[in-house]
Design a protein around this motif. Sequence first.
Motif, PDB file in Angstrom:
ATOM      1  N   PRO A   1       0.827  -1.206   0.000  1.00  0.00           N
ATOM      2  CA  PRO A   1       0.000   0.000   0.000  1.00  0.00           C
ATOM      3  C   PRO A   1       0.858   1.251   0.000  1.00  0.00           C
ATOM      4  O   PRO A   1       1.918   1.279   0.625  1.00  0.00           O
ATOM      5  N   ALA A   2       0.396   2.243  -0.741  1.00  0.00           N
ATOM      6  CA  ALA A   2       1.127   3.500  -0.800  1.00  0.00           C
ATOM      7  C   ALA A   2       0.151   4.632  -1.019  1.00  0.00           C
ATOM      8  O   ALA A   2      -0.931   4.436  -1.582  1.00  0.00           O
ATOM      9  N   LEU A   3       0.531   5.800  -0.548  1.00  0.00           N
ATOM     10  CA  LEU A   3      -0.331   6.973  -0.675  1.00  0.00           C
ATOM     11  C   LEU A   3       0.165   7.823  -1.848  1.00  0.00           C
ATOM     12  O   LEU A   3       1.363   8.086  -1.975  1.00  0.00           O
ATOM     13  N   ILE A   4      -0.768   8.228  -2.712  1.00  0.00           N
ATOM     14  CA  ILE A   4      -0.391   9.107  -3.833  1.00  0.00           C
ATOM     15  C   ILE A   4      -0.208  10.533  -3.304  1.00  0.00           C
ATOM     16  O   ILE A   4      -1.113  11.098  -2.683  1.00  0.00           O
ATOM     17  N   LEU A   5       0.975  11.055  -3.522  1.00  0.00           N
ATOM     18  CA  LEU A   5       1.242  12.419  -3.062  1.00  0.00           C
ATOM     19  C   LEU A   5       0.976  13.430  -4.162  1.00  0.00           C
ATOM     20  O   LEU A   5       0.549  14.556  -3.895  1.00  0.00           O
ATOM     21  N   GLY A   6       1.228  13.009  -5.378  1.00  0.00           N
ATOM     22  CA  GLY A   6       1.028  13.949  -6.480  1.00  0.00           C
ATOM     23  C   GLY A   6       1.417  13.272  -7.777  1.00  0.00           C
ATOM     24  O   GLY A   6       1.897  12.147  -7.781  1.00  0.00           O
ATOM     25  N   ALA A   7       1.158  13.974  -8.877  1.00  0.00           N
ATOM     26  CA  ALA A   7       1.491  13.399 -10.172  1.00  0.00           C
ATOM     27  C   ALA A   7       1.744  14.516 -11.170  1.00  0.00           C
ATOM     28  O   ALA A   7       1.111  15.577 -11.098  1.00  0.00           O
TER      29      ALA A   7
ATOM     30  N   LEU B   1       5.306   5.056   0.689  1.00  0.00           N
ATOM     31  CA  LEU B   1       4.885   3.721   1.123  1.00  0.00           C
ATOM     32  C   LEU B   1       4.054   3.807   2.397  1.00  0.00           C
ATOM     33  O   LEU B   1       4.201   4.728   3.202  1.00  0.00           O
ATOM     34  N   GLY B   2       3.191   2.822   2.550  1.00  0.00           N
ATOM     35  CA  GLY B   2       2.316   2.758   3.712  1.00  0.00           C
ATOM     36  C   GLY B   2       0.982   3.424   3.391  1.00  0.00           C
ATOM     37  O   GLY B   2       0.932   4.390   2.615  1.00  0.00           O
ATOM     38  N   ALA B   3      -0.089   2.889   3.981  1.00  0.00           N
ATOM     39  CA  ALA B   3      -1.412   3.453   3.720  1.00  0.00           C
ATOM     40  C   ALA B   3      -1.493   4.894   4.210  1.00  0.00           C
ATOM     41  O   ALA B   3      -2.222   5.724   3.653  1.00  0.00           O
ATOM     42  N   ASP B   4      -0.714   5.195   5.247  1.00  0.00           N
ATOM     43  CA  ASP B   4      -0.738   6.548   5.792  1.00  0.00           C
ATOM     44  C   ASP B   4       0.281   7.453   5.088  1.00  0.00           C
ATOM     45  O   ASP B   4       0.383   8.634   5.392  1.00  0.00           O
ATOM     46  N   GLY B   5       1.052   6.893   4.188  1.00  0.00           N
ATOM     47  CA  GLY B   5       2.021   7.694   3.443  1.00  0.00           C
ATOM     48  C   GLY B   5       3.202   8.154   4.267  1.00  0.00           C
ATOM     49  O   GLY B   5       3.815   9.176   3.966  1.00  0.00           O
ATOM     50  N   ARG B   6       3.546   7.415   5.308  1.00  0.00           N
ATOM     51  CA  ARG B   6       4.668   7.838   6.160  1.00  0.00           C
ATOM     52  C   ARG B   6       5.975   7.137   5.801  1.00  0.00           C
ATOM     53  O   ARG B   6       6.994   7.390   6.417  1.00  0.00           O
ATOM     54  N   GLY B   7       5.904   6.258   4.844  1.00  0.00           N
ATOM     55  CA  GLY B   7       7.088   5.468   4.519  1.00  0.00           C
ATOM     56  C   GLY B   7       7.966   6.135   3.485  1.00  0.00           C
ATOM     57  O   GLY B   7       7.900   7.344   3.258  1.00  0.00           O
TER      58      GLY B   7
ATOM     59  N   ASP C   1      -6.315   7.925 -15.811  1.00  0.00           N
ATOM     60  CA  ASP C   1      -7.692   8.391 -15.926  1.00  0.00           C
ATOM     61  C   ASP C   1      -8.677   7.227 -15.759  1.00  0.00           C
ATOM     62  O   ASP C   1      -9.724   7.371 -15.131  1.00  0.00           O
ATOM     63  N   ARG C   2      -8.332   6.071 -16.321  1.00  0.00           N
ATOM     64  CA  ARG C   2      -9.250   4.930 -16.276  1.00  0.00           C
ATOM     65  C   ARG C   2      -9.486   4.477 -14.836  1.00  0.00           C
ATOM     66  O   ARG C   2     -10.604   4.157 -14.437  1.00  0.00           O
ATOM     67  N   LEU C   3      -8.398   4.465 -14.036  1.00  0.00           N
ATOM     68  CA  LEU C   3      -8.543   4.060 -12.636  1.00  0.00           C
ATOM     69  C   LEU C   3      -9.006   5.219 -11.762  1.00  0.00           C
ATOM     70  O   LEU C   3      -9.222   5.062 -10.576  1.00  0.00           O
ATOM     71  N   ASP C   4      -9.128   6.372 -12.378  1.00  0.00           N
ATOM     72  CA  ASP C   4      -9.592   7.553 -11.664  1.00  0.00           C
ATOM     73  C   ASP C   4      -8.708   7.848 -10.440  1.00  0.00           C
ATOM     74  O   ASP C   4      -9.200   8.053  -9.335  1.00  0.00           O
ATOM     75  N   LEU C   5      -7.408   7.829 -10.681  1.00  0.00           N
ATOM     76  CA  LEU C   5      -6.474   8.048  -9.572  1.00  0.00           C
ATOM     77  C   LEU C   5      -6.329   9.543  -9.292  1.00  0.00           C
ATOM     78  O   LEU C   5      -6.498  10.376 -10.187  1.00  0.00           O
ATOM     79  N   ALA C   6      -6.020   9.857  -8.043  1.00  0.00           N
ATOM     80  CA  ALA C   6      -5.842  11.265  -7.673  1.00  0.00           C
ATOM     81  C   ALA C   6      -4.968  11.331  -6.423  1.00  0.00           C
ATOM     82  O   ALA C   6      -4.916  10.377  -5.644  1.00  0.00           O
ATOM     83  N   PRO C   7      -4.294  12.439  -6.228  1.00  0.00           N
ATOM     84  CA  PRO C   7      -3.502  12.601  -4.996  1.00  0.00           C
ATOM     85  C   PRO C   7      -4.373  12.431  -3.768  1.00  0.00           C
ATOM     86  O   PRO C   7      -5.543  12.831  -3.767  1.00  0.00           O
ATOM     87  N   GLY C   8      -3.815  11.829  -2.730  1.00  0.00           N
ATOM     88  CA  GLY C   8      -4.563  11.612  -1.502  1.00  0.00           C
ATOM     89  C   GLY C   8      -5.150  10.205  -1.423  1.00  0.00           C
ATOM     90  O   GLY C   8      -5.559   9.770  -0.354  1.00  0.00           O
ATOM     91  N   GLN C   9      -5.184   9.492  -2.534  1.00  0.00           N
ATOM     92  CA  GLN C   9      -5.733   8.137  -2.514  1.00  0.00           C
ATOM     93  C   GLN C   9      -4.653   7.128  -2.112  1.00  0.00           C
ATOM     94  O   GLN C   9      -3.490   7.325  -2.354  1.00  0.00           O
TER      95      GLN C   9
END
Lengths: 224, 372
Positions: free
Chosen positions: B298-304, B318-324, B337-345
């Motif tokens: 699991p990893a947290l999207i910070l930006g793209a 890395l990590g669900a909380d994005g602390r890794g 776009d297909r997976l509808d990804l966005a920062p914060g997910q």
Amino acid sequence: MFDAAMIEVILLTLKLAGLTTLLLLILGTPLAWWLSRGRSLTRDVVSTIVSLPIVLPPTVLGFYLLIAMGPSSPLTTLVGRPLAFTFEGLVLGSVIYSMPFVVNPIRNAFEAMGPRPMEVAATLRASPWDAFVTVALPLASPGLLTGAILGFAHTVGEFGVVLMIGGSIPGRTKVLSTTIFDYVETLQWGRAHVLAGGMLILSFAVILFMTQVERRLVGGRGGR
Amino acid sequence: MIDARFAGALGAFRLDAAFTAPGHGVTALFGPSGCGKTSVLRCIAGLQRLPDGHLIVNGESWQDGRRFRPTHRRPLGYVFQEASLFPHLSVRENLSFGQRRVRGEPQRIGFDEVVDLLGIARLFDRPTDRLSGGERQRVAIGRALLSQPQLLLMDEPLSALDRISKDEILPYLERLHAALSIPVLYVSHDIAEVERLADTLVLMEAGRVRAAGPIADLLADPDLPLVHMPQPAAVIDGRVLSVDPRYELTELEVPGGRLLVAGDLGPVGSVRRLRIPASDVSLGRRAPVDTTILNALPALILGAEQTGGRQMTVRLALGADGRGAPLLSRVSRYSWDRLDLAPGQTVIARLKAVALRDSGPAADTPVSDPHP
């Protein structure tokens, strides 16, 4: 083959050339070092003065030296007596006359070395003097050897300057080159042949020796 | 701790660089050719003197507005681009040149230790001009270390070497890194070297410091050009947890998760640097099932950021909380776009292949006590 007068002349010549070379190594090495470390107008002027004897006719140099060593010059006042027609005067003249032949090869050797070895030495905690002695001098040793031999040979061979400031006083200023001239002028061809032939052989031996030693110095780099 | 600030003109070039580097580990001065990184290193060594310079190393001032400590009084080691061994000295004399000049000081780095670390014992009797480029540079590094430096400066020590010599010498540098506690300032314009060796990165540009900080952070920083390189990658330091000799797999603990890495990277407890190219990381909504991919975390999207027309460079932690540890992923804009990804997910990052950037010397050391 050699008579007492000739031996005296040869010994005096060797003494003059040896002393001149020694003085030039002592004075010329720091001078060459300074000249090799960068470019400036002062350095260019000094370097030009050092090189003048290469192009200046020896009689011109001798003429000015004679005036400088004459009875009423500041140098005479400084030393206390005129140096013209003395052995000391001859040494001084030879040092000036032979200077470029000693300084220039040493300077070239220092320049070829580049700044890097001294920088490396400094980062390895060597003081500037320490680095000069343990790095710069060994690296420039072929240049030092060339300079010493060229200086020695030129002093042995100088004629015009010697004639102008030394005259040809037996035991004091009568050296090889002027003696050969005297022999020729007085038609003592045999004696002239002995000295001139001796010089020829000596010069050949010196240059051959120099080439061998220089090859060993350069080839021996890191060979230990 | 190294605190450096240098400003002034060097010919037509203007240097105005300030940074601090930690008192341990490798700090890379990285930037394109001509950005002033070598000048900074020369200023730190005192080989170049800028009147407006301040330098404090381990609490001692080496230069400030009034005083300037000359190079030979600075306890540093300097490895130049070319090995610059003294040609009139033997290998052994070269090695001990600096050591002989610090006799009175505590000898923290021993002759035998250095010779062993760099594998140069068998070079002693060879003339310096009969050494290969890599061997010469190893002797130069040993020579610098034996002058008992409190700071090691390396100016592109590999750039004059061919590929083979580089590969030969890099493991030695990694060993140095692990074995010695002195801080290293390492100048390079090769990101691969930096990714492999550096802990801290000082990014330079046109005589200035653009950014400075831990390498993992800077590699993934969207405001810096590193992310936009053709082959961006994240580096993660992992601790070896266990080695499975049957499958030759090593489990490492990294900030924010665990990774399985091919090869025996023992011994347990040692730290290994992993380089994970963005192109090897794909993203998914759910944990993969029935797949050959070993690592899915699991990893947290910070930006793209959009890279070119079709691709996105995604920054994750890395990590669900994005602390890794920071991670980079390169995916197509279509998938994004297909997976509808966005920062914060939170997503599942799948790591196609995780390997050491190159096998270090310890990689083939057998592990005596494997913990399956």
